[in-house]
Design a protein around this motif. Sequence first.
Motif, short mmCIF file in Angstrom:
data_model
loop_
_atom_site.label_atom_id
_atom_site.label_comp_id
_atom_site.label_asym_id
_atom_site.label_seq_id
_atom_site.Cartn_x
_atom_site.Cartn_y
_atom_site.Cartn_z
N PRO A 19 0.83 -1.21 0.00
CA PRO A 19 0.00 0.00 0.00
C PRO A 19 0.86 1.26 0.00
O PRO A 19 1.88 1.33 0.69
CB PRO A 19 -0.80 -0.13 1.30
N LEU A 20 0.46 2.25 -0.79
CA LEU A 20 1.15 3.53 -0.84
C LEU A 20 0.12 4.65 -0.84
O LEU A 20 -0.86 4.60 -1.60
CB LEU A 20 2.02 3.65 -2.09
N THR A 21 0.34 5.65 -0.01
CA THR A 21 -0.50 6.85 -0.02
C THR A 21 0.17 7.90 -0.88
O THR A 21 1.36 8.20 -0.69
CB THR A 21 -0.71 7.39 1.40
N ILE A 22 -0.56 8.45 -1.82
CA ILE A 22 -0.05 9.50 -2.69
C ILE A 22 -0.75 10.80 -2.30
O ILE A 22 -1.96 10.96 -2.52
CB ILE A 22 -0.31 9.19 -4.18
N LYS A 23 0.01 11.70 -1.70
CA LYS A 23 -0.54 13.01 -1.35
C LYS A 23 -0.29 13.97 -2.51
O LYS A 23 0.85 14.17 -2.93
CB LYS A 23 0.11 13.55 -0.08
N ILE A 24 -1.37 14.54 -3.02
CA ILE A 24 -1.27 15.50 -4.13
C ILE A 24 -1.51 16.89 -3.56
O ILE A 24 -2.61 17.20 -3.06
CB ILE A 24 -2.29 15.20 -5.24
N VAL A 25 -0.48 17.72 -3.61
CA VAL A 25 -0.56 19.09 -3.09
C VAL A 25 -0.67 20.04 -4.27
O VAL A 25 0.23 20.09 -5.12
CB VAL A 25 0.67 19.43 -2.24
N VAL A 52 3.46 8.14 5.16
CA VAL A 52 4.28 6.94 5.34
C VAL A 52 3.36 5.73 5.50
O VAL A 52 2.53 5.72 6.40
CB VAL A 52 5.20 7.06 6.57
N PRO A 53 3.47 4.74 4.63
CA PRO A 53 4.31 4.73 3.44
C PRO A 53 3.64 5.49 2.29
O PRO A 53 2.43 5.37 2.09
CB PRO A 53 4.42 3.24 3.10
N GLY A 54 4.42 6.27 1.59
CA GLY A 54 3.85 7.00 0.47
C GLY A 54 4.75 8.12 -0.01
O GLY A 54 5.89 8.28 0.43
N GLY A 98 14.31 13.62 -2.24
CA GLY A 98 13.43 13.11 -1.19
C GLY A 98 12.28 12.33 -1.80
O GLY A 98 12.27 12.03 -3.00
N ARG A 99 11.29 12.04 -0.96
CA ARG A 99 10.15 11.25 -1.43
C ARG A 99 9.02 12.16 -1.91
O ARG A 99 7.87 12.00 -1.53
CB ARG A 99 9.69 10.30 -0.33
N PHE A 100 9.37 13.13 -2.72
CA PHE A 100 8.35 14.00 -3.33
C PHE A 100 8.85 14.47 -4.69
O PHE A 100 10.05 14.43 -4.98
CB PHE A 100 8.03 15.19 -2.42
N TYR A 101 7.89 14.88 -5.51
CA TYR A 101 8.21 15.36 -6.85
C TYR A 101 7.38 16.61 -7.12
O TYR A 101 6.23 16.71 -6.68
CB TYR A 101 7.92 14.29 -7.90
N TYR A 102 7.96 17.55 -7.85
CA TYR A 102 7.31 18.82 -8.16
C TYR A 102 7.15 18.96 -9.66
O TYR A 102 8.08 18.70 -10.43
CB TYR A 102 8.16 19.97 -7.62
N MET A 103 5.96 19.33 -10.10
CA MET A 103 5.73 19.64 -11.51
C MET A 103 4.90 20.91 -11.63
O MET A 103 3.98 21.15 -10.85
CB MET A 103 5.06 18.48 -12.25
N ASP A 104 5.27 21.73 -12.60
CA ASP A 104 4.61 23.02 -12.82
C ASP A 104 3.88 22.95 -14.16
O ASP A 104 4.51 22.98 -15.23
CB ASP A 104 5.66 24.13 -12.82
#
Length: 659
Positions: free
Chosen positions: A38-44, A159-161, A229-235
């Motif tokens: 299982p993975l949680t994907i947080k979309i900001v 976590v986890p995600g 880190g465990r995040f990615y940024y897209m514009d």
Amino acid sequence: MLPTILIIALSLSSIPAGHSQAPIIITEQGFGLNRSSPLTIKIVFLGITENDLNSTYLMSNVTLPTLKYQTILAGPLNTGVVYNFRYQLVYADNSTVTSFAQYLRSIQKNETTTGTSAFINPYFTNSTTLLQARNVFYDADKVESWLASNMTLFGGNPVPGYTLFIADLHNFTIPSFTYSQYQAYNLRCRLCPPPSAIVTPHYYNRTSTDPDLGLVNTRHYMTGWGGSGRFYYMDLSAGPSYWTNELPVQVASQLRGVDTGSYYGKLWMSQFVGSYVFGAVYNLFAADQLYPVNYSQSYNIQLFVFDNRTLTEKFALPLSRTINQTRIQETLASLVPFARVTVKVNPAVITDYPGLAGIVANATTKLIDPSIQRPIVDGNLVYRWLTTNGLGHVTSFINVTRTTSEIDVPGFLFAFKGNYTFGVPVKEDIASADPGRSFAGEALGDMVLIGLSQSDFMLGNSTTPRQPSKGDGFTHATIHEMGHMVGLNHPFIYDLTEDFTDTVMGYYAYSLNYSQFDRDTFLRGVNDELLSFAQQTLSTVQNTVFNSGEILRAEQNIAQADKMYQAMNYSGAVPYSFAAAEAAYSAQQPAGSVISPSLVFGIIGVAIGVGIGILLGYLIFRRRNHVGVQHNRCPTCQQPLRWDPVQMRWYCDTCQKPI
């Protein structure tokens, strides 16, 4: 296979027990029990409000993937891992987005492209309509650092995600490409007036330097970034970038005639966002493997570097300057913290090996890759001469071992004369201008082939601006191909945006690091391999007075490994996962047998090793398409484009020009 192995083991029960445990090979991907991850994907969202989307539609399985079966793409095979995704939506408030935009403006760098300037934006090359491209750049590493230091504003990383930042900043005084600029630049007329279009795109940039020969590589035109880190940024408002050819959202919506404020417009925007989420999830957060990930206590990299240049070229640049053994070892060690990594570079003049020199001479063709105007050395002939599935001369250099104690990974690196490069001739087509397909390096499952030439080592002599006597060496290509050999894939196979990632496995960024996503993919894969093996083995074992202790030990180690796995401490989980696999095998032995663990593990290793050999031969001769060839569409003729890894440009064979 396991029942057969046990029958063999029982028939050999009279053989004396050994005194030390032999290495074992555990490869259970695609068989037996599936593991759920299982993975949680947080979309900001930054600059996108809840009113801009239909959140219900976005969160539906029509738009976002809810699960994914991980595959080994060289097969394809199922690893037995099922990713289950849970999504969280976070909308940053206006003050936070304003603060972020202010930070971007504080690090803003401007560079203007005109018809006569030396600085060129490769996307805007139509000089008949373009007056100026007022490019704005933001340091990608600084943007990533800002987001990392402000993660608490968004509730921290799951976590986890993983966390995915999606920005639309064209309404926050960030210079951006507009639809009217798009129309003016793409004006089509018989008698074009003097150039009048002014475009104002923004991008994220970085600069890296080749660790061997010092070539400075600028990477200006990115629309996203991440990997430390465990995040990615897209514009979504950045660009357009010549690398992806994707239009910014504010242009794409108007080009398609979508009213983003309407009911349908919100659905369209949700689908638009969802396509980018899909790319990040499939490429980075839950990546597939290229080759099976295998556990070992020691990874030994043997690099054989053959100098096939002229005496003048050798004198101008010694071979020792073209590769950095320490950098390769340190980078690979960062990927496998639980194991010992050794790298040995074995330099040689190719004439010291007459057989190899002969096959390379025979493979040196007059075929030219027309897109880069470079002749090719037929890589198929060289590989066939080396591989055990061909003529088998690899054993003259190394006897390869692949066990849980030691894995050998051989690499054969060639310094060619002039501007030669490896290539693979394809089916002849008289109407085709492409008689061959060139590549700098290739991971073939059982070995790595890399071919660079004197022109690569002196590439700076032909760059703009010139960088005299600088170039690219073997280190970057070696780290990249070794990443493939241990199972890592490119970060852009499902969507090109993720090529803007701080990873050596990508093409654009020219990074020398394995990203956090790479490390997670590999270490998670090691644990999945060992735990799946242990769990399936236990499912076939009957609990008796003789093996209850080993069963208990296996179950305890599985529980501890799973606990760390769920906390994303994948490295810390590996020793427990391996202990669980060992205990499960011990529990499987028949009561009263004099068979030692070393004998059983040895038999298992041989049997599974034979299976791997057969599978590997199948995979190798079903060679995957060359990794450097990706396809897009030509904006002029709409025909597929071919990626040229040397020019680092898309090339249209129909129009006969780079794009």
